[in-house]
Design a protein around this motif. Sequence first.
Motif, mmCIF file in Angstrom:
data_model
loop_
_atom_site.group_PDB
_atom_site.id
_atom_site.type_symbol
_atom_site.label_atom_id
_atom_site.label_comp_id
_atom_site.label_asym_id
_atom_site.label_seq_id
_atom_site.Cartn_x
_atom_site.Cartn_y
_atom_site.Cartn_z
ATOM 1 N N MET A 177 0.838 -1.204 0.000
ATOM 2 C CA MET A 177 0.000 0.000 0.000
ATOM 3 C C MET A 177 0.871 1.251 0.000
ATOM 4 O O MET A 177 1.949 1.265 0.585
ATOM 5 N N THR A 178 0.381 2.289 -0.656
ATOM 6 C CA THR A 178 1.069 3.578 -0.627
ATOM 7 C C THR A 178 0.943 4.187 0.772
ATOM 8 O O THR A 178 0.045 3.807 1.542
ATOM 9 N N PRO A 179 1.799 5.143 1.116
ATOM 10 C CA PRO A 179 1.680 5.772 2.445
ATOM 11 C C PRO A 179 0.311 6.389 2.700
ATOM 12 O O PRO A 179 -0.224 6.270 3.813
ATOM 13 N N ASP A 180 -0.279 7.040 1.692
ATOM 14 C CA ASP A 180 -1.596 7.646 1.905
ATOM 15 C C ASP A 180 -2.662 6.582 2.127
ATOM 16 O O ASP A 180 -3.561 6.758 2.958
ATOM 17 N N LEU A 181 -2.585 5.474 1.406
ATOM 18 C CA LEU A 181 -3.564 4.402 1.609
ATOM 19 C C LEU A 181 -3.373 3.755 2.971
ATOM 20 O O LEU A 181 -4.341 3.425 3.659
ATOM 21 N N GLN A 182 -2.131 3.610 3.392
ATOM 22 C CA GLN A 182 -1.866 3.095 4.736
ATOM 23 C C GLN A 182 -2.464 4.023 5.789
ATOM 24 O O GLN A 182 -3.046 3.562 6.777
ATOM 25 N N ALA A 183 -2.330 5.327 5.571
ATOM 26 C CA ALA A 183 -2.881 6.294 6.519
ATOM 27 C C ALA A 183 -4.402 6.189 6.582
ATOM 28 O O ALA A 183 -4.999 6.255 7.674
ATOM 29 N N ILE A 184 -5.046 6.019 5.437
ATOM 30 C CA ILE A 184 -6.502 5.927 5.401
ATOM 31 C C ILE A 184 -6.996 4.709 6.159
ATOM 32 O O ILE A 184 -8.034 4.758 6.828
ATOM 33 N N PHE A 185 -6.259 3.625 6.113
ATOM 34 C CA PHE A 185 -6.675 2.386 6.767
ATOM 35 C C PHE A 185 -6.120 2.238 8.186
ATOM 36 O O PHE A 185 -6.407 1.248 8.853
ATOM 37 N N ALA A 186 -5.360 3.201 8.652
ATOM 38 C CA ALA A 186 -4.703 3.071 9.958
ATOM 39 C C ALA A 186 -5.657 3.197 11.135
ATOM 40 O O ALA A 186 -5.437 2.593 12.192
ATOM 41 N N ARG A 187 -6.718 4.002 10.970
ATOM 42 C CA ARG A 187 -7.634 4.280 12.074
ATOM 43 C C ARG A 187 -9.077 4.061 11.625
ATOM 44 O O ARG A 187 -9.389 4.147 10.426
ATOM 45 N N PRO A 188 -9.988 3.752 12.554
ATOM 46 C CA PRO A 188 -11.404 3.650 12.184
ATOM 47 C C PRO A 188 -11.882 4.916 11.479
ATOM 48 O O PRO A 188 -11.408 6.020 11.752
ATOM 49 N N ILE A 189 -12.827 4.729 10.568
ATOM 50 C CA ILE A 189 -13.287 5.809 9.696
ATOM 51 C C ILE A 189 -14.691 6.228 10.121
ATOM 52 O O ILE A 189 -15.627 5.419 10.100
ATOM 53 N N ALA A 190 -14.836 7.477 10.524
ATOM 54 C CA ALA A 190 -16.113 7.987 11.031
ATOM 55 C C ALA A 190 -17.072 8.238 9.868
ATOM 56 O O ALA A 190 -16.790 9.067 9.001
ATOM 57 N N HIS A 191 -18.195 7.547 9.872
ATOM 58 C CA HIS A 191 -19.180 7.615 8.797
ATOM 59 C C HIS A 191 -19.903 8.959 8.811
ATOM 60 O O HIS A 191 -20.629 9.274 9.741
ATOM 61 N N ARG A 192 -19.647 9.764 7.790
ATOM 62 C CA ARG A 192 -20.212 11.110 7.679
ATOM 63 C C ARG A 192 -19.782 11.996 8.851
ATOM 64 O O ARG A 192 -20.512 12.891 9.283
ATOM 65 N N GLY A 193 -18.595 11.745 9.356
ATOM 66 C CA GLY A 193 -18.102 12.461 10.523
ATOM 67 C C GLY A 193 -18.551 11.787 11.806
ATOM 68 O O GLY A 193 -19.272 10.789 11.801
ATOM 69 N N TYR A 194 -18.100 12.344 12.926
ATOM 70 C CA TYR A 194 -18.476 11.799 14.241
ATOM 71 C C TYR A 194 -19.749 12.522 14.687
ATOM 72 O O TYR A 194 -19.723 13.443 15.492
ATOM 73 N N HIS A 195 -20.865 12.095 14.094
ATOM 74 C CA HIS A 195 -22.113 12.836 14.297
ATOM 75 C C HIS A 195 -22.930 12.272 15.456
ATOM 76 O O HIS A 195 -22.800 11.113 15.838
ATOM 77 N N ASP A 196 -23.758 13.126 16.001
ATOM 78 C CA ASP A 196 -24.607 12.790 17.146
ATOM 79 C C ASP A 196 -25.828 13.704 17.093
ATOM 80 O O ASP A 196 -25.833 14.801 17.661
ATOM 81 N N ALA A 197 -26.860 13.270 16.391
ATOM 82 C CA ALA A 197 -28.031 14.111 16.154
ATOM 83 C C ALA A 197 -28.713 14.531 17.450
ATOM 84 O O ALA A 197 -29.264 15.637 17.538
ATOM 85 N N ASP A 198 -28.668 13.676 18.466
ATOM 86 C CA ASP A 198 -29.319 14.012 19.740
ATOM 87 C C ASP A 198 -28.696 15.239 20.384
ATOM 88 O O ASP A 198 -29.345 15.937 21.170
ATOM 89 N N ASN A 199 -27.432 15.489 20.051
ATOM 90 C CA ASN A 199 -26.736 16.646 20.599
ATOM 91 C C ASN A 199 -26.484 17.718 19.544
ATOM 92 O O ASN A 199 -25.606 18.575 19.700
ATOM 93 N N GLY A 200 -27.262 17.667 18.460
ATOM 94 C CA GLY A 200 -27.192 18.712 17.450
ATOM 95 C C GLY A 200 -26.010 18.637 16.506
ATOM 96 O O GLY A 200 -25.731 19.603 15.796
ATOM 97 N N ILE A 201 -25.322 17.509 16.481
ATOM 98 C CA ILE A 201 -24.190 17.329 15.576
ATOM 99 C C ILE A 201 -24.664 16.454 14.423
ATOM 100 O O ILE A 201 -24.829 15.243 14.576
ATOM 101 N N ILE A 202 -24.894 17.060 13.274
ATOM 102 C CA ILE A 202 -25.545 16.394 12.161
ATOM 103 C C ILE A 202 -24.503 15.863 11.173
ATOM 104 O O ILE A 202 -23.455 16.469 10.959
ATOM 105 N N GLU A 203 -24.818 14.745 10.579
ATOM 106 C CA GLU A 203 -23.920 14.087 9.625
ATOM 107 C C GLU A 203 -23.447 15.027 8.519
ATOM 108 O O GLU A 203 -24.190 15.884 8.034
ATOM 109 N N ASN A 204 -22.186 14.863 8.156
ATOM 110 C CA ASN A 204 -21.577 15.601 7.038
ATOM 111 C C ASN A 204 -21.487 17.108 7.253
ATOM 112 O O ASN A 204 -21.260 17.851 6.291
ATOM 113 N N THR A 205 -21.658 17.574 8.475
ATOM 114 C CA THR A 205 -21.566 19.008 8.755
ATOM 115 C C THR A 205 -20.194 19.342 9.350
ATOM 116 O O THR A 205 -19.467 18.463 9.826
ATOM 117 N N PRO A 206 -19.817 20.623 9.360
ATOM 118 C CA PRO A 206 -18.558 21.004 9.995
ATOM 119 C C PRO A 206 -18.436 20.525 11.440
ATOM 120 O O PRO A 206 -17.340 20.135 11.865
#
Length: 257
Positions: free
Chosen positions: A1-30
């Motif tokens: 794997m290339t270094p960038d691909l290794q970096a992408i697979f190194a840590r769990p990947i947050a789906h649409r960001g680390y969102h939490d709608a109950d606390n007003g943090i909506i998917e894919n938002t800043p």
Amino acid sequence: MTPDLQAIFARPIAHRGYHDADNGIIENTPAAIAAAVEKDFAIEVDVQETADGEALVFHDYTLDRLTEGTGKVIEQTARDLVRIHMKTGSNSLWLLQDLFDLVDGKVPLVIEIKSLLRRDAQGAFVRRVIDQVAAYKGAAAIKTFDPDMLSIARSHNPSVLRGIVADAAEPGPTYGLHGRMDRFILRHILHAPRTRPHFISYGIKDLPKAGPSLLHTLWKLPIMCWTVRTREQREKAAKYADQIVFEGFDPDIKPTI
């Protein structure tokens, strides 16, 4: 794997960001992206094409579910879309370049290009996204369900990391325009000699499958699986995938049950 691909697979990947709608943090938002960066998770986001060919960081084809706007994303310009507020929280819609400016290489990004299943595979839009990713200084990749989009990405700039998103491709609304043979090809990624993905993103519910398993073994393509939400899915992912796309929990915290 290339270094960038290794970096992408190194840590769990947050789906649409680390969102939490109950606390007003909506998917894919800043807010969701900032929360994922704070926890040092890689991030998967979705981009939709706007009427003027820009990439809006948003999953749905229509605005109604999450925003104060209505109608189809593709029918509105980027200038108008970024003025629309989310129904919850303080964020508005934003563009791919805004995302790059916020993350600034701090964590890897996986950008899923949503397909309108047009005959031209939205070629100009794909090339626009690929150019933006190529210019970005951090680790980043694109992925898509649409093999034709992947072919365009490969032809335009083969050095930009690209992945194919797939699942069992069962009959139903998602694959309503695909015949039985098309769905077989998608399920087992038989287009790989043409599209040459650098990685596979496969639905956790449908693993294992012969196609991704063979490509993992023969071509050494890493597999990320989506979307992991339960302990059982985490255990399954550990057997069949190299990394998870997750939501609804913190994978750095060991399950207690």
